[in-house]
Design an enzyme around this catalytic site. Structure first.
Site, PDB file in Angstrom:
ATOM      1  N   MET A 251     -60.240 -39.403 -40.210  1.00  0.00           N
ATOM      2  CA  MET A 251     -60.612 -38.083 -39.655  1.00  0.00           C
ATOM      3  C   MET A 251     -61.282 -37.239 -40.728  1.00  0.00           C
ATOM      4  O   MET A 251     -60.705 -36.279 -41.241  1.00  0.00           O
ATOM      5  CB  MET A 251     -59.354 -37.382 -39.139  1.00  0.00           C
ATOM      6  CG  MET A 251     -58.495 -38.238 -38.205  1.00  0.00           C
ATOM      7  SD  MET A 251     -57.035 -37.376 -37.584  1.00  0.00           S
ATOM      8  CE  MET A 251     -55.988 -37.343 -39.036  1.00  0.00           C
ATOM      9  N   ASP A 252     -62.508 -37.573 -41.044  1.00  0.00           N
ATOM     10  CA  ASP A 252     -63.158 -36.968 -42.215  1.00  0.00           C
ATOM     11  C   ASP A 252     -64.032 -35.780 -41.829  1.00  0.00           C
ATOM     12  O   ASP A 252     -64.609 -35.753 -40.745  1.00  0.00           O
ATOM     13  CB  ASP A 252     -64.016 -38.046 -42.897  1.00  0.00           C
ATOM     14  CG  ASP A 252     -64.295 -37.699 -44.341  1.00  0.00           C
ATOM     15  OD1 ASP A 252     -63.707 -36.715 -44.851  1.00  0.00           O
ATOM     16  OD2 ASP A 252     -65.114 -38.401 -44.963  1.00  0.00           O
ATOM     17  N   GLY A 253     -64.145 -34.813 -42.759  1.00  0.00           N
ATOM     18  CA  GLY A 253     -65.101 -33.713 -42.575  1.00  0.00           C
ATOM     19  C   GLY A 253     -64.483 -32.391 -42.161  1.00  0.00           C
ATOM     20  O   GLY A 253     -65.201 -31.477 -41.754  1.00  0.00           O
TER      21      GLY A 253
ATOM     22  N   ARG B 290     -64.968 -43.736 -38.349  1.00  0.00           N
ATOM     23  CA  ARG B 290     -64.921 -42.747 -39.432  1.00  0.00           C
ATOM     24  C   ARG B 290     -65.932 -41.663 -39.106  1.00  0.00           C
ATOM     25  O   ARG B 290     -67.094 -41.954 -38.810  1.00  0.00           O
ATOM     26  CB  ARG B 290     -65.248 -43.374 -40.786  1.00  0.00           C
ATOM     27  CG  ARG B 290     -65.186 -42.311 -41.889  1.00  0.00           C
ATOM     28  CD  ARG B 290     -65.342 -42.840 -43.282  1.00  0.00           C
ATOM     29  NE  ARG B 290     -65.058 -41.772 -44.226  1.00  0.00           N
ATOM     30  CZ  ARG B 290     -64.526 -41.928 -45.410  1.00  0.00           C
ATOM     31  NH1 ARG B 290     -64.208 -43.128 -45.820  1.00  0.00           N
ATOM     32  NH2 ARG B 290     -64.300 -40.899 -46.206  1.00  0.00           N
ATOM     33  N   THR B 291     -65.492 -40.436 -39.178  1.00  0.00           N
ATOM     34  CA  THR B 291     -66.395 -39.322 -38.869  1.00  0.00           C
ATOM     35  C   THR B 291     -67.053 -38.788 -40.138  1.00  0.00           C
ATOM     36  O   THR B 291     -66.709 -39.189 -41.245  1.00  0.00           O
ATOM     37  CB  THR B 291     -65.624 -38.185 -38.167  1.00  0.00           C
ATOM     38  OG1 THR B 291     -64.535 -37.800 -38.995  1.00  0.00           O
ATOM     39  CG2 THR B 291     -65.125 -38.631 -36.810  1.00  0.00           C
TER      40      THR B 291
END
Ligand code: FPP
Length: 359
Positions: free
Chosen positions: A101-103, A272-273
């Site tokens: 849960m990136d960003g 993957r964001t």
């Protein structure tokens, strides 16, 4: 399961011919990782195998469950049938989805908001994703909530993330029970603040018999951590004389990894964001054959449309597993057992020690 296949097993080699009975062989040759069959006789691996070049000495068999089990599965499926989005095909839905849960911080920075707002917005995205997984019949979702390296972030940020986890668990516990959601946690939870650790142990225990959907939260986790702890546990077993070094196999390692908490330890799809193209020490062993999807959206912006895009992409993939390609639908539909066959030239009474050695 395999034991229930006897006496008339539905074993079909990839030629499509039915073989019966199951070739009777030693346990060890079938000790394959990934999906361990409860049968004492064999362990099997859920893997497609249509394109393997069959030779006389090495063939692949598709193994279909016994008829009564098919029926049982059918009943369960129709009684709990999820409402699927129109664009998706039920047969090729992933069973296990994993997400990095990136960003979240970038999302907050872009809006001139404090970092914490990014994480809070991230929690909302996670809730949406859990709802969608339940609705669409995905069985397991693993999310990377806090990595072993995240302990090195500013103290205030770490504290904020810990409090977010704590409030998340407290607020959602009732809905996990109501919705029959099982919560599992992987990672070094002994590093968590005591109160949070106890809360985690409690929610894991309370929901452990829920079977509709499983949310695995990776906290204080890294893929390397998981492999190290598995190696340590195996080393202890060797030291205690419970196993021999030669017993160490893929399936033994699999049993000691923390993903032993789930029936489906291997994600079918990793999302993957935020446009980053890395695995970042997440589920290193378990991602061996996982399909990867990198989304440009920052995690707080990842909603139904973005998840649909990832799932549609997954459904168009041909999964290879290191051999020939098969569709996701086919991959989901069969079990594969690898059996090595040796065809002796001599008739049975003449089969000698020398020939046995040769085989
Ligand atoms: C209750 C519960 C499970 C909460 C989870 C909250 C959540 C969304 C955690 C994400 C954690 C994290 C360190 C993400 C990495 O990207 P980043 O946020 O560091 O973003 P950046 O790449 O923009 O710096």
């Amino acid at each position: 399961m395999i034991s229930s296949l006897s006496p008339q097993p539905l074993i079909k080699p990839n030629t499509g011919t039915t073989l019966s009975p199951i070739p009777h062989v030693q346990n060890q040759r079938f000790k394959l990782a990934s999906h361990v069959c409860p049968s004492e006789l064999l362990s099997i691996r859920k893997r497609p195998g249509s394109a393997c070049a069959a030779t006389t000495q090495h063939r692949r068999y598709l193994l279909f469950p016994a008829e009564e089990e098919e029926e049982e599965r059918e009943v369960k499926f129709t009684s709990d049938a999820p409402a699927l989005a129109e664009e998706l095909q039920r047969e090729s839905m992933p069973r296990h989805v994993a997400v990095i849960m990136d960003g979240n911080r970038r999302w907050a920075h872009l809006r001139g908001l404090p970092v914490g707002s990014g994480y809070e917005a991230g929690v909302k995205s996670l809730k949406t994703l859990v709802e969608l997984c339940c609705k669409w019949g995905i069985r397991v979702l693993t999310v990377f909530a806090f990595s072993s390296d995240n302990w090195f972030r500013p103290e205030v940020e770490v504290e904020f993330l810990m409090s977010l986890l704590e409030s998340g668990v407290k607020e959602e516990k009732e809905s996990f029970i109501r919705e029959r959601i099982r919560i599992s946690v992987i990672g070094d939870t002994s590093k968590l603040p005591k109160r949070l650790e106890e809360l985690v142990i409690n929610v894991v225990e309370t929901t452990k018999n829920n079977t509709r959907f499983q949310l695995i939260v990776a906290v204080s986790y890294s893929g390397q951590y998981d492999l190290v702890q598995a190696c340590q546990r195996i080393a202890m077993k060797v030291k205690d004389g419970l196993i021999e070094p030669n017993d160490v196999s893929e399936s033994l390692i699999e049993q000691e990894l923390e993903t032993n908490c789930t029936e489906f330890p291997y994600p079918d799809l990793l999302i993957r964001t935020s446009g980053e193209l890395r695995i970042s020490n997440f589920m290193l062993w378990q991602l061996a054959y996982t399909e990867l999807f990198f989304s440009q959206s920052l995690w707080p912006d990842f909603g139904e449309a973005e998840f649909l895009e990832a799932l549609k992409s997954f459904q168009q993939r041909r999964r290879h597993y290191g051999s020939g390609g098969v569709s996701s639908e086919f991959a989901n539909s069969c079990y594969v057992v690898y059996i090595e066959l040796f065809f002796a030239q001599s008739p049975r009474p003449d089969f000698s020690e020398a020939e046995f050695l040769e085989s």
